[in-house]
Scaffold this active site. Structure first.
Site, short mmCIF file in Angstrom:
data_model
loop_
_atom_site.label_atom_id
_atom_site.label_comp_id
_atom_site.label_asym_id
_atom_site.label_seq_id
_atom_site.Cartn_x
_atom_site.Cartn_y
_atom_site.Cartn_z
N ASP A 130 0.87 -1.17 0.00
CA ASP A 130 0.00 0.00 0.00
C ASP A 130 0.91 1.22 0.00
OD1 ASP A 130 -2.09 1.82 0.56
OD2 ASP A 130 -3.18 0.24 1.61
N ASP A 155 -2.72 4.89 -2.44
CA ASP A 155 -3.68 5.58 -1.57
C ASP A 155 -4.12 6.91 -2.17
OD1 ASP A 155 -4.81 5.45 1.26
OD2 ASP A 155 -3.80 7.39 1.36
N GLU A 158 -6.56 3.96 -5.62
CA GLU A 158 -7.75 4.18 -4.78
C GLU A 158 -8.36 5.51 -5.18
OE1 GLU A 158 -9.35 4.97 -0.27
OE2 GLU A 158 -7.52 5.88 -1.02
N HIS A 212 -11.10 -1.60 4.23
CA HIS A 212 -10.93 -1.21 5.63
C HIS A 212 -11.52 0.16 5.96
CE1 HIS A 212 -7.88 0.75 3.34
NE2 HIS A 212 -7.59 1.52 4.37
N ASP A 213 -12.12 0.81 4.97
CA ASP A 213 -12.74 2.12 5.21
C ASP A 213 -14.26 2.07 5.15
OD1 ASP A 213 -10.23 3.39 5.31
OD2 ASP A 213 -10.19 3.65 3.13
C1 NOJ Z 1 -7.43 6.07 2.31
C2 NOJ Z 1 -7.16 4.92 3.22
O1 NOJ Z 1 -7.78 3.78 2.71
C3 NOJ Z 1 -7.66 5.32 4.58
O2 NOJ Z 1 -7.66 4.24 5.48
C4 NOJ Z 1 -6.82 6.45 5.09
O3 NOJ Z 1 -7.31 6.90 6.33
C5 NOJ Z 1 -6.81 7.61 4.09
N1 NOJ Z 1 -6.63 7.18 2.74
C6 NOJ Z 1 -5.69 8.56 4.39
O4 NOJ Z 1 -4.47 7.98 4.02
#
Ligand code: NOJ
Length: 543
Positions: free
Chosen positions: A105, A207, A270, A331-332
């Site tokens: 990542d 990311d 992402e 995970h978000d």
């Molecule tokens: C996206 C990530 O998936 C998330 O978990 C993170 O808090 C934010 N970007 C900031 O890096």
């Protein structure tokens, strides 16, 4: 060393399934309550058995963990909480030996505020690294340079009294944004990518790719007319100047060049954007991200007509040669089961694993893990802590993987950093692994079918029809094999009226195992929440 070579000409990232590991919560080998690299190594056998082709590991780099690793303090090392570089080398070697590819990542948009680059940058306005971050004077009245907001709540500008300027942070103030207009930043970050690629890492999930470049004039974002107070404060404005700037595509193309200098590597972006804007991240000549993540299934209402339309919109918008992908969780986001309900979980799995495009699975979804309610005093996620009462904590979807009915679900010998779901004695890998009717066996069956069948793996997608209740589509391989998926998105029975002449064949997988091996000759009557995958008797080229 690369993972074992794929058996077809189709690149591994098109034919294989990606499995996301949130390392803090996957498996704790050293008994400190936090998952680690040795823990992942101990589960490679499981991942190979499951049939996934690649693992994407959320950040494992040194970090103060303000955002649990998404605040990186050193891009070319391993945080001691996860292990050592030797552990990582072992992981890479052992994963590759099992034919598993490894994606890291990469977090290029921002660093930790403890990264030596930022420490140097904030030393003085004349620092050699001042321009590595986004510093700006306040307005004459002392207020921030513009109205931009942080995704995690509040202002995106932090005042630095020592040097008399503000710095920009799209996320936490502990995550200052890098200045991607600065060639030195780019080179440093590309070198960090090369460090891992040289080791043999197979690529990166990048990311917040769409945040990388900001408007040069730092213009105010306009208000969002659809904002309601239950939403995060970030949604008050439309982030049209702080994200998705035209110049970002040149940066993505450069990243692509970095990975293309190596064989068989991949970058996945992402990106949370509407479809048309998302597609631009493939690059005009497919020279951008190999796959910009497709999050449509995360927020499309779970009804057959809506899902059907979303699939068609996505398929229709893909650039020529752009390879699709599908995601049901990460995970978000709230967990799949907690979004669509337990009854629809198998329908969702069948959809994900029979659509055209690379599926990404989120750890634990394959055994039916759900969002775990976390008492307020145990909340760890900064997004939850910074915006209380908005129910935005991501902890519920990040709880320890449930391996067995043993203490702490077999995740650790110590109290885990986040509580384990109380259902773990029933919902766990060990209990499900040898049970034919379990969610895990269902996932595994679909995964193996997808791996083995060229039609499911990389065949064409053709919608057959959608009603208020059901969705049907077929997948056809150039070799002549064909499959049809029919899914009931409701809890009421429904009838799939066959076109004339009917598509005939045999059920090879179904949400209810009683369907298996049944011969299909005419209309299909599905009970509520049922879905079937049928191997058609006559493939596309033979009908
Ligand atoms: C996206 C990530 O998936 C998330 O978990 C993170 O808090 C934010 N970007 C900031 O890096």
């Amino acid at each position: 060393m690369m993972a074992a070579k794929p058996t077809t000409d189709v690149p591994w990232w098109k034919s294989g399934i990606i499995y996301q590991i949130y390392p803090r919560s996957f498996c704790d080998a050293n008994g400190d309550g936090v998952g680690d690299i040795q823990g992942i190594i101990s589960k490679l056998e499981y991942l190979e058995w499951l049939g996934v082709r690649a693992i994407w590991i959320s950040p494992i780099f040194p970090s103060p963990m303000a955002d649990f690793g998404y605040d990186v303090a050193d891009y070319t090392n391993i945080d001691p909480i996860f292990g050592t570089m030797d552990d990582f080398d072992q992981l890479l070697q052992q994963a590759h030996a099992r034919g598993l590819y490894v994606l890291l990542d990469f977090v290029p948009n921002h660093t930790s505020d403890r990264h030596p680059w930022f420490v140097e940058s904030r030393r003085s306005q004349n620092s050699a690294k001042r321009n590595w971050y986004i510093w700006h004077d306040g307005k004459p009245d002392g207020s921030p340079p513009n109205n931009w907001k942080s995704v995690f709540g509040g202002d995106a500008w932090e005042w630095d009294a020592d040097t008399g300027q503000y710095y920009y942070h799209g996320f936490l103030k502990e995550q200052p944004d890098l200045n991607w207009r600065n060639p030195d930043v780019k080179e440093a970050m590309y070198n960090a990518m090369r460090f891992w690629l040289d080791k043999g890492v197979d690529g990166f999930r990048v990311d917040v790719m769409w945040h990388l470049i900001k408007d040069l004039q730092l213009r105010d974002n306009p208000p969002n007319p659809e904002y309601t107070t239950s939403q995060p404060s970030y949604n008050q404005l439309l982030p049209v100047y702080s994200t998705d700037q035209p110049e970002v595509h040149a940066v993505v193309a450069e990243m692509r060049k970095v990975v293309d200098a190596y064989d068989h590597r991949v970058i996945i972006g992402e990106i949370y954007l509407p479809i048309q804007q998302l597609m631009a991240y493939y690059g005009p000549q497919n020279d951008g991200a190999h796959m910009p993540f497709n999050f449509l299934l995360l927020n499309t209402p779970w009804f057959a007509p809506e899902i059907s339309a979303a699939i068609d919109q996505y398929e229709g918008a893909l650039p020529a040669d752009g390879w699709p992908n599908w995601v049901l969780g990460n995970h978000d986001q709230p967990r799949l089961i907690s979004r669509v309900g337990e009854h629809q979980a198998r329908i969702a799995a069948m959809l994900l694993l029979t659509l055209r495009g690379t599926p990404t699975l989120y750890y634990g979804d394959e055994i039916g893990m759900r969002d775990v309610p976390i008492p307020v005093e145990e909340i760890r996620d900064p997004q939850g802590i910074h915006m209380p009462n908005k129910d935005l904590s991501r902890d519920p979807c990040r709880t320890p993987m449930q391996w067995s009915a043993g203490p702490y679900a077999g995740f650790s010998t110590a109290t885990p950093w986040l509580r384990v779901d109380r259902n773990y004695a029933r919902i766990n890998v060990e209990a499900q692994r040898n049970s034919y009717f379990s969610m895990l066996s269902f996932y595994r069956k679909l995964i193996h079918l997808r791996n083995q069948e060229p039609a499911l793996n990389h065949g064409t997608y053709t919608p057959i029809g959608a009603t208020e209740q059901l969705l049907a589509y077929r997948r056809d391989s150039p070799l002549g094999d064909s499959f049809m998926t029919v899914l009931n998105f409701t809890s009421r029975p429904c009838r799939f009226s066959q076109p004339a002449p009917p598509l005939t064949g045999e059920v090879v997988a179904a949400t209810a195992p009683e369907w298996e091996n049944m011969s299909i000759q005419s209309d299909i009557y599905l009970a509520g929440d049922e879905g079937v995958l049928i191997r058609l008797k006559y493939g596309k080229n033979t009908t």
